[in-house]
Enzyme design. Structure first.
Site, PDB file in Angstrom:
ATOM      1  N   HIS A 105      32.903  38.622  48.018  1.00  0.00           N
ATOM      2  CA  HIS A 105      33.394  39.918  48.997  1.00  0.00           C
ATOM      3  C   HIS A 105      33.231  40.381  49.062  1.00  0.00           C
ATOM      4  CE1 HIS A 105      34.238  35.782  51.375  1.00  0.00           C
ATOM      5  NE2 HIS A 105      35.551  35.537  50.103  1.00  0.00           N
ATOM      6  N   GLU A 122      41.415  37.289  49.219  1.00  0.00           N
ATOM      7  CA  GLU A 122      41.956  35.823  49.760  1.00  0.00           C
ATOM      8  C   GLU A 122      42.962  35.857  48.340  1.00  0.00           C
ATOM      9  OE1 GLU A 122      38.899  33.918  50.890  1.00  0.00           O
ATOM     10  OE2 GLU A 122      37.860  34.704  49.600  1.00  0.00           O
ATOM     11  N   HIS A 180      33.180  33.320  43.178  1.00  0.00           N
ATOM     12  CA  HIS A 180      34.486  32.241  43.822  1.00  0.00           C
ATOM     13  C   HIS A 180      33.412  31.307  44.760  1.00  0.00           C
ATOM     14  CE1 HIS A 180      35.166  34.867  46.909  1.00  0.00           C
ATOM     15  NE2 HIS A 180      35.281  33.900  47.783  1.00  0.00           N
ATOM     16  N   ARG A 200      26.807  35.537  49.932  1.00  0.00           N
ATOM     17  CA  ARG A 200      25.700  33.967  49.394  1.00  0.00           C
ATOM     18  C   ARG A 200      25.312  34.306  48.246  1.00  0.00           C
ATOM     19  NH1 ARG A 200      23.981  31.297  53.182  1.00  0.00           N
ATOM     20  NH2 ARG A 200      25.631  31.615  54.471  1.00  0.00           N
TER      21      ARG A 200
END
Length: 326
Positions: A105, A122, A180, A200
């Site tokens: 991200h 996150e 990740h 992605r």
């Protein structure tokens, strides 16, 4: 205007090709007729998926509508000044019955430049993991952008990625930019910035029912990846009975782990923020001046900033919670 109270929201269940049944079997949540469930969105301000209240006189109203009406009383004055009516966090449960794609991200700066959106930092709390289950977190060793691209183009990405075997209770923090992926056999609670921007990198060459592979974002990801390697990818912590233990503190949220076997008094007036409780084990009665709200394993509750003092009262034994605020 009636007073605010602890809010419970209707879970939003997402059918994913990689999803399973642990959200039902482990957390006791009923996702209806879906063949499987990859994600349960517990509290969301994401457009088209804004959470709807399910308890009390505000039932049926969505979170954005409530922030418009109650502003700082709901989210805290400083939070409202920064984010307006957009709720700043997204809370999920994720069940990976198969490997999720390798992804990254962007941070706030890059995401704002490209997408006029916030980035995504996150964290994961591992609720359950099958024996030998692993997560991808970053790289085995520090790389340059050129070295990474060379390995990627040679089909050797998996050789340079770092994989960690995990168990229940493990905590993993992913700042924006860290590559990740959740591996098969892992159930996590996820706390993240409100953002749906994902690049992605690799999807194991999988094909859908029509024989199509999913889109990759190789070039976009390249500028988003942080190639640094930390001393440890797992968060080290020790729980303490009946007091919060801080496990993550970043610019976007703070998360504490709470293990209780007796009533705990909470005073949040200095936070100037809402507080979210995610119940991992047990049952809780949240008692406040005008009443109480019960919630249990697999449920999430939002305490408005204006409710400055309240009690968390464990019912029927041990209680384990994640406590989150901005």
């Amino acid at each position: 205007m009636k007073s605010l109270y602890p809010l419970k929201f209707k879970a939003q269940y997402l059918d994913k090709i990689w999803g399973g049944h642990k959200i039902k079997t482990h957390l006791g949540k009923d996702f209806g007729k879906l063949p499987n469930c990859g994600e349960s969105w517990e509290i969301s301000g994401v457009q088209d998926r804004v959470s709807v209240v399910e308890n009390g006189f505000l039932a049926g109203n969505n979170l954005e509508e409530l922030i418009e009406i109650y502003m700082g009383e709901l989210v805290g004055d400083r939070v409202y000044e920064k984010f307006g009516v957009e709720f700043p966090l997204l809370i999920k449960f994720i069940d990976a019955n198969d490997d999720l794609s390798i992804q990254v991200h962007p941070d706030d700066k890059l995401s704002k430049k490209r997408h006029q959106a916030f980035g995504k930092t996150e964290m994961w709390y591992v609720l359950q993991a099958d024996p030998g289950a692993k997560l991808n977190l970053g790289f085995k060793e520090e790389l340059t952008k050129e070295q990474y691209l060379e390995k990627f183009e040679a089909g050797q990405l998996m050789d340079i990625l770092n994989f960690e075997e995990v168990k229940a209770g493990d905590i993993l923090f992913m700042p924006a930019g860290r590559v990740h992926a959740i591996g098969r056999g892992v159930l996590v609670a996820e706390i993240q910035q409100t953002s749906d921007v994902t690049y992605r990198i690799y999807d194991f060459d999988r094909r859908d029912s029509d024989g199509n592979t999913r889109e990759l974002h190789t070039e976009l990801a390249l500028d988003a990846i942080d190639f640094a390697v930390p001393d440890s990818y797992k968060t080290a912590y020790e729980t303490k009975k009946n007091e919060p233990v801080e496990v993550v503190k970043c610019d976007y949220f703070t998360t504490n782990v709470l293990e209780l076997n007796k009533k705990l008094e909470c005073d949040i007036h200095k936070l100037d923020s809402f507080v979210i409780y995610i119940c991992l084990e047990g049952n809780c009665e949240l008692e406040y001046a005008e009443g109480s709200v019960s919630f249990g394993k697999g449920e999430t509750i939002l305490v408005p900033a204006v409710l400055e003092q309240f009690f968390l009262n464990p019912k029927n034994g041990e209680l384990k919670l994640l406590e989150v605020h901005v």
